[in-house]
Design a protein around this motif. Structure first.
Motif, PDB file in Angstrom:
ATOM      1  N   ALA A 249      60.619-133.411 -77.790  1.00 60.36           N
ATOM      2  CA  ALA A 249      60.327-134.418 -76.769  1.00 60.36           C
ATOM      3  C   ALA A 249      59.175-135.325 -77.203  1.00 60.36           C
ATOM      4  CB  ALA A 249      60.001-133.744 -75.437  1.00 60.36           C
ATOM      5  N   ILE A 250      58.138-134.749 -77.791  1.00 58.84           N
ATOM      6  CA  ILE A 250      56.996-135.542 -78.251  1.00 58.84           C
ATOM      7  C   ILE A 250      57.401-136.442 -79.423  1.00 58.84           C
ATOM      8  CG2 ILE A 250      54.744-135.395 -79.404  1.00 58.84           C
ATOM      9  CD1 ILE A 250      54.094-133.083 -77.504  1.00 58.84           C
ATOM     10  N   ARG A 251      58.172-135.897 -80.375  1.00 58.51           N
ATOM     11  CA  ARG A 251      58.635-136.711 -81.504  1.00 58.51           C
ATOM     12  C   ARG A 251      59.499-137.872 -81.028  1.00 58.51           C
ATOM     13  NH1 ARG A 251      59.577-131.704 -83.937  1.00 58.51           N
ATOM     14  NH2 ARG A 251      61.823-131.971 -83.613  1.00 58.51           N
ATOM     15  N   ALA A 252      60.354-137.619 -80.031  1.00 56.81           N
ATOM     16  CA  ALA A 252      61.217-138.674 -79.498  1.00 56.81           C
ATOM     17  C   ALA A 252      60.377-139.774 -78.839  1.00 56.81           C
ATOM     18  CB  ALA A 252      62.215-138.094 -78.504  1.00 56.81           C
ATOM     19  N   LEU A 253      59.360-139.386 -78.091  1.00 58.84           N
ATOM     20  CA  LEU A 253      58.474-140.369 -77.462  1.00 58.84           C
ATOM     21  C   LEU A 253      57.730-141.168 -78.515  1.00 58.84           C
ATOM     22  CD1 LEU A 253      57.028-141.688 -75.051  1.00 58.84           C
ATOM     23  CD2 LEU A 253      55.416-139.772 -75.110  1.00 58.84           C
ATOM     24  N   GLN A 254      57.180-140.489 -79.521  1.00 57.60           N
ATOM     25  CA  GLN A 254      56.454-141.191 -80.578  1.00 57.60           C
ATOM     26  C   GLN A 254      57.371-142.150 -81.330  1.00 57.60           C
ATOM     27  OE1 GLN A 254      54.894-137.595 -82.401  1.00 57.60           O
ATOM     28  NE2 GLN A 254      52.816-138.128 -81.747  1.00 57.60           N
ATOM     29  N   ALA A 255      58.598-141.738 -81.602  1.00 53.27           N
ATOM     30  CA  ALA A 255      59.549-142.609 -82.285  1.00 53.27           C
ATOM     31  C   ALA A 255      59.854-143.846 -81.445  1.00 53.27           C
ATOM     32  CB  ALA A 255      60.828-141.846 -82.609  1.00 53.27           C
ATOM     33  N   MET A 256      60.036-143.654 -80.134  1.00 59.16           N
ATOM     34  CA  MET A 256      60.300-144.781 -79.247  1.00 59.16           C
ATOM     35  C   MET A 256      59.109-145.732 -79.211  1.00 59.16           C
ATOM     36  SD  MET A 256      61.269-144.854 -75.188  1.00 59.16           S
ATOM     37  CE  MET A 256      59.627-144.362 -74.686  1.00 59.16           C
ATOM     38  N   LEU A 257      57.894-145.188 -79.104  1.00 61.39           N
ATOM     39  CA  LEU A 257      56.701-146.026 -79.090  1.00 61.39           C
ATOM     40  C   LEU A 257      56.549-146.784 -80.408  1.00 61.39           C
ATOM     41  CD1 LEU A 257      54.195-143.606 -77.305  1.00 61.39           C
ATOM     42  CD2 LEU A 257      55.300-145.632 -76.334  1.00 61.39           C
ATOM     43  N   ASP A 258      56.880-146.138 -81.527  1.00 58.37           N
ATOM     44  CA  ASP A 258      56.831-146.812 -82.830  1.00 58.37           C
ATOM     45  C   ASP A 258      57.825-147.966 -82.886  1.00 58.37           C
ATOM     46  OD1 ASP A 258      54.849-145.105 -83.729  1.00 58.37           O
ATOM     47  OD2 ASP A 258      56.220-143.834 -84.905  1.00 58.37           O
ATOM     48  N   GLU A 259      59.041-147.745 -82.392  1.00 58.02           N
ATOM     49  CA  GLU A 259      60.048-148.810 -82.388  1.00 58.02           C
ATOM     50  C   GLU A 259      59.598-149.988 -81.535  1.00 58.02           C
ATOM     51  OE1 GLU A 259      64.269-147.748 -81.907  1.00 58.02           O
ATOM     52  OE2 GLU A 259      63.622-145.664 -82.167  1.00 58.02           O
ATOM     53  N   ILE A 260      59.021-149.692 -80.368  1.00 52.64           N
ATOM     54  CA  ILE A 260      58.520-150.750 -79.487  1.00 52.64           C
ATOM     55  C   ILE A 260      57.404-151.520 -80.185  1.00 52.64           C
ATOM     56  CG2 ILE A 260      57.265-151.189 -77.326  1.00 52.64           C
ATOM     57  CD1 ILE A 260      58.885-148.770 -76.157  1.00 52.64           C
ATOM     58  N   ASP A 261      56.476-150.803 -80.836  1.00 48.96           N
ATOM     59  CA  ASP A 261      55.387-151.461 -81.565  1.00 48.96           C
ATOM     60  C   ASP A 261      55.927-152.355 -82.675  1.00 48.96           C
ATOM     61  OD1 ASP A 261      53.433-150.347 -79.993  1.00 48.96           O
ATOM     62  OD2 ASP A 261      52.846-148.812 -81.442  1.00 48.96           O
ATOM     63  N   ASP A 262      56.955-151.876 -83.392  1.00 49.61           N
ATOM     64  CA  ASP A 262      57.549-152.678 -84.473  1.00 49.61           C
ATOM     65  C   ASP A 262      58.134-153.978 -83.929  1.00 49.61           C
ATOM     66  OD1 ASP A 262      56.842-150.740 -86.311  1.00 49.61           O
ATOM     67  OD2 ASP A 262      58.864-149.847 -86.409  1.00 49.61           O
TER      68      ASP A 262
END
Length: 115
Positions: A86-99
Motif C-alpha cells: 500500500a505504501i509503495r503504491a502511494l509513493q508510486a502514484m505521488l511520483d507519477e503526479i510529481d513527474d
C-alpha cells in the motif's frame, strides 16, 4: 458556483465554464460541467472550493504532506506485506503526479524541497 434546483432534486451545483483542451487525448469542448457528488453540507463544500482550493489542490497538498510523513516514518513493528504494498503504491502514484507536474512546469522536481 451557482445552485440550481431541478424538479424532484436537491441542490445541483454546476458551473458554466466553456473551455477547450487541445491535448494528446484529443480535442474536448464543453459548455457545461455538472458536479453530481453527494454532500451533507453543499454550501460549505462550495465555499471551500471557491475560497480554499479545488479538489486537485486539496489532494495535492495532502499528497505532499503524506510524502513528508512517509519520508520520516519509522514503524515500531515490521509492516506486513500488504501494508508495504500500500505504501509503495502511494509513493508510486505521488511520483507519477510529481513527474506530470514537473513536465507541465507546475512544480519543482521531486528532489527539490520547499519549506
Amino acid at each position: 458556483m451557482a445552485i440550481f434546483k431541478l424538479p424532484l432534486s436537491g441542490d445541483v451545483p454546476f458551473s458554466v465554464a466553456p473551455w477547450t483542451n487541445f491535448g494528446a487525448v484529443g480535442n474536448h469542448f464543453s459548455f457545461l460541467n455538472v458536479e453530481v457528488g453527494h454532500s451533507s453540507a453543499p454550501e460549505v463544500e462550495a465555499k471551500v472550493l471557491e475560497n480554499v482550493g479545488s479538489y486537485g489542490k486539496q489532494l495535492g497538498r495532502m499528497g505532499d504532506a503524506l510524502r513528508v510523513l512517509l519520508d520520516h516514518f519509522e514503524p515500531e513493528k515490521p509492516l506486513s506485506r500488504k501494508e508495504k504494498k500500500a505504501i509503495r503504491a502511494l509513493q508510486a502514484m505521488l511520483d507519477e503526479i510529481d513527474d506530470i507536474k514537473h513536465a507541465e512546469g507546475r512544480a519543482p522536481a521531486k528532489d527539490e524541497s520547499i519549506v
